[in-house]
Each structure stands twice: as C-alpha cells, then as structure tokens.
Design a protein around this motif. Structure first.
Motif, short mmCIF file in Angstrom:
data_model
loop_
_atom_site.label_atom_id
_atom_site.label_comp_id
_atom_site.label_asym_id
_atom_site.label_seq_id
_atom_site.Cartn_x
_atom_site.Cartn_y
_atom_site.Cartn_z
N HIS A 74 32.84 39.39 29.42
CA HIS A 74 33.39 40.59 28.80
C HIS A 74 33.96 40.27 27.44
O HIS A 74 34.23 39.12 27.13
CB HIS A 74 34.55 41.11 29.66
CG HIS A 74 34.17 42.24 30.57
ND1 HIS A 74 35.07 43.18 30.96
CD2 HIS A 74 33.01 42.57 31.15
CE1 HIS A 74 34.49 44.04 31.77
NE2 HIS A 74 33.23 43.70 31.91
N MET A 85 37.03 47.42 26.51
CA MET A 85 36.31 46.21 26.92
C MET A 85 34.83 46.55 26.97
O MET A 85 34.45 47.68 27.24
CB MET A 85 36.74 45.76 28.32
CG MET A 85 38.10 45.11 28.36
SD MET A 85 38.41 44.35 29.95
CE MET A 85 38.45 45.74 31.04
N HIS A 107 36.33 37.19 27.42
CA HIS A 107 36.96 36.72 28.65
C HIS A 107 36.00 36.87 29.81
O HIS A 107 35.05 37.65 29.75
CB HIS A 107 38.26 37.48 28.95
CG HIS A 107 38.08 38.98 29.05
ND1 HIS A 107 38.18 39.81 27.94
CD2 HIS A 107 37.81 39.79 30.09
CE1 HIS A 107 37.98 41.06 28.32
NE2 HIS A 107 37.74 41.10 29.62
N MET A 109 35.69 38.41 33.18
CA MET A 109 36.36 39.46 33.95
C MET A 109 36.14 39.14 35.42
O MET A 109 35.00 39.12 35.90
CB MET A 109 35.74 40.80 33.57
CG MET A 109 36.27 41.96 34.34
SD MET A 109 37.46 42.85 33.33
CE MET A 109 37.68 44.31 34.35
N PRO B 59 42.41 43.50 32.77
CA PRO B 59 42.80 42.14 33.07
C PRO B 59 43.21 41.32 31.85
O PRO B 59 43.71 40.22 31.97
CB PRO B 59 41.52 41.55 33.65
CG PRO B 59 40.46 42.22 32.83
CD PRO B 59 40.97 43.59 32.47
#
Ligand SMILES: [Cu+2]
Lengths: 160, 183
Positions: A74, A85, A107, A109, B59
């Motif tokens: 992501h 995102m 990142h 996810m 997140p």
C-alpha cells in the motif's frame, strides 16, 4: 510422455532458476523491519522496512504473513490536505533506488489480523520479489507512536 | 483579553504550527460520543480541542497522527495536559461504532476521546465547515474499503475558537510549544 516432459522442465528450471534466485536474494539487504503495535480493537496495522541491492534490478511484487488474513502493498498519499491509501501493484528496486517503506508512505497493510500486534513481539513476513523470489524476514513490533526518527536514532529499540 | 494579546505582540506570528485564527468558524458539532451519548461543542468548553478526522481501519496515517499528538501531550505538564482533549472523529461510522472508538482511543491515553455520527450528511457538514471532506472508496471482494480524509488536525482554544492547524510535517515539539501558548 507428458509427465517426463514436465519433469525435464522442472529439472531445467531448478538448474536455471534456483541458482539465479539464490544469487538475486543474496544481493538484497532488508533492514529496519518493523510494524506498529495495533491500537486496542484496531483491525489492521502496517509494516515497514528498507530494501537495498548491490545486484541487478528487481521488483517487490507481493507480501504475506501468517499474522494477517490478508496483506497488501500500500501507499499513503497526501495531497491538498487530504490523505488516502492506494493499493500498489509492485515497487521497483535497483542499486541506486532502494525500496523504503515508512510511515505516511509505502507500507505493508496487514488486514484481518488474527490477534493484536503487541509491542516487543516478533512475527515472520514473506516479501516476494520478481527475480529473487520469496524472502522471509522477521518483523519487530514497535510501540504506538514510534516514528521514522525513532527508528533512525535507535530509539525504537532495535531488536538486533 | 484583546489588549493582553496585543501586548503579547506575537499573535499572528511565530507559531510553530499554522495559525488560522479568523479563517475557520468556531467549534460546533453534534455527534455521538464514544460512550454512546450525544456530544456537542458545549461539552468541550474549557478544553483546548484537537479535532482530527480518521477511522480505526486506517493502519498508517491515523495512528501516526494520533501517536504524534500523544507525544506532544506527553511534553506538557499534567495541569496543562488535563485541559486538552484530542477528539478523534470517525468518518467511517459503518465500521466505527462508539464502543469501538472508545477502545481505540484508550490506546493513546486519557485525553483522547472518540466520536462519530451515523448521519453521514452531518459528518460531511462538519468536515466542510473546516474546508475539508471525506469519501469512501469502492468495497473490494471482502467488503473492505478505504477512506479518504483530512490530513490536518484543527486546534480550538478553550472558548471554541479555531486557532491552529497542525499539518502532517509538524513535530510533537512544535505542537507542544503552541499548546503551551494556548493554554
Ligand atoms: Cu494501507
């Protein structure tokens, strides 16, 4: 006949691909592998790392981990005071273009977490590269509030 | 009050975060608080309010931002800290029930509270009041969807006036410094 054919192909690919894959993986250096502890009740978290290579170019194409029912590459994108995102298909890697996953950027996810990620714990994660194949890394869970600066200054409590 | 500020001579300049007094309207909201009870701006009077829009499914940016606010609050002495409320408003009420928000915000500390509204129009009205918006992406095959939301934190003083905008690159030190000036 068919079977022999497949076997020959398998031997050939074993000879050709595995040594190559091994070599490509040897060139990779994966460091600063960490994930954020999940806030209580949060269903997802994110993992970060750096990949450098002194070998030929490659591409990160996938990720998985037993702690998550689903893991995806992501990227967080900020523009005009808004943040969102997006799913990333692959991330290129070359000697002068390392892969950097960090807060507010690329990142992993981690979704459908099987249990909350607790600070101080470790878990395995598999990064899949187009050429190097699967590379397993150990992810250290850092407390909520850990920043990139903490990581760089060692305040995040490097596990190594 | 005005005289005191003028004498101070720093209003308008020298803030570490972005000074927005006069740009945004005062704090006004009617939401459902994390306890399930209604929450209005009147309930927050006397507190410096740090308003942030997000969702618990997020997140990366949301815990980063809340973690940064936590770090800033840690730098304040206890008396000052007790006069600050971080209000995390979920723009994803379908997944973020008040109870979940209460659990989530407790992970950041006592000064953090959650709120939302089942009425998406009410949330839209609230975000647009502060020149922002939010949107929900298309659900995937698992029914998961991503949410676009504001990256800034809106800071209101004890009388509910909009004073500062905390942007993603602002450090905990900068935020703490400005909060000390406001308190
Ligand atoms: Cu993500």
């Amino acid at each position: 006949m068919m079977r022999a054919h497949i076997r020959a192909a398998a031997v050939l690919s074993a000879l050709l691909l595995f040594p190559l894959a091994g070599l490509a993986a040897d060139n990779l250096k994966i460091t600063d592998v960490w994930a954020r502890a999940t806030p209580p009740g949060a269903p997802a978290s994110a993992a970060y790392f750096r990949v450098t290579t002194d070998g030929p170019g490659d591409k990160l194409v996938g990720v998985s981990s037993p702690v998550a029912g689903k893991a995806m590459l992501h990227r967080s994108v900020e523009s005009d005071g808004q943040v969102s995102m997006e799913h990333v298909h692959d991330v290129p890697l070359s000697a002068d273009n390392p892969i950097v996953f960090r807060p507010r950027g690329y990142h992993v996810m981690l979704m459908q977490l099987r249990r909350p990620l607790e600070a101080g714990k470790e878990f395995p994660m598999t990064l899949t590269f187009e050429k190097a194949g699967d590379v397993e890394v150990t992810v250290t869970v850092k407390p909520l509030g850990t920043t990139m600066e903490d990581m760089q200054h060692g305040r995040g409590g490097h596990g190594d | 009050m005005t005289a005191a500020l003028a004498a101070c001579g720093t209003e308008g300049g020298d803030w570490a975060t972005t000074h927005v007094a006069g740009t945004f309207p005062p704090l006004e909201l009617t939401l459902t608080g994390e306890s399930g009870q209604p929450l209005t701006a009147a309930d927050l009077r006397g507190q410096v309010v740090l308003l942030y829009f997000g969702y618990t499914y997020c997140p990366d940016v949301c815990p980063v931002t809340l973690g940064k606010l936590k770090a800033a609050l840690t730098q304040l002495d206890e008396a000052r800290r007790s006069e600050v409320t971080v209000l995390f408003v979920s723009v994803d009420p379908q997944r973020d029930a008040p109870r979940r928000l209460r659990t989530y915000t407790s992970g950041f500390g006592q000064r953090f509270v959650g709120a939302t509204s089942e009425d998406l129009d009410r949330l839209r009205e609230l975000t647009s009041r502060y020149a922002s918006s939010f949107s929900h992406g298309e659900p995937n095959t698992d029914g998961d969807y991503l949410v676009t939301h504001s990256s800034s934190v809106y800071v209101f003083d004890e009388e509910g006036r909009a004073r500062l905008l905390v942007r993603p690159d602002d450090t905990p030190q900068a935020i703490a410094r400005d909060l000390r000036r406001l308190l």
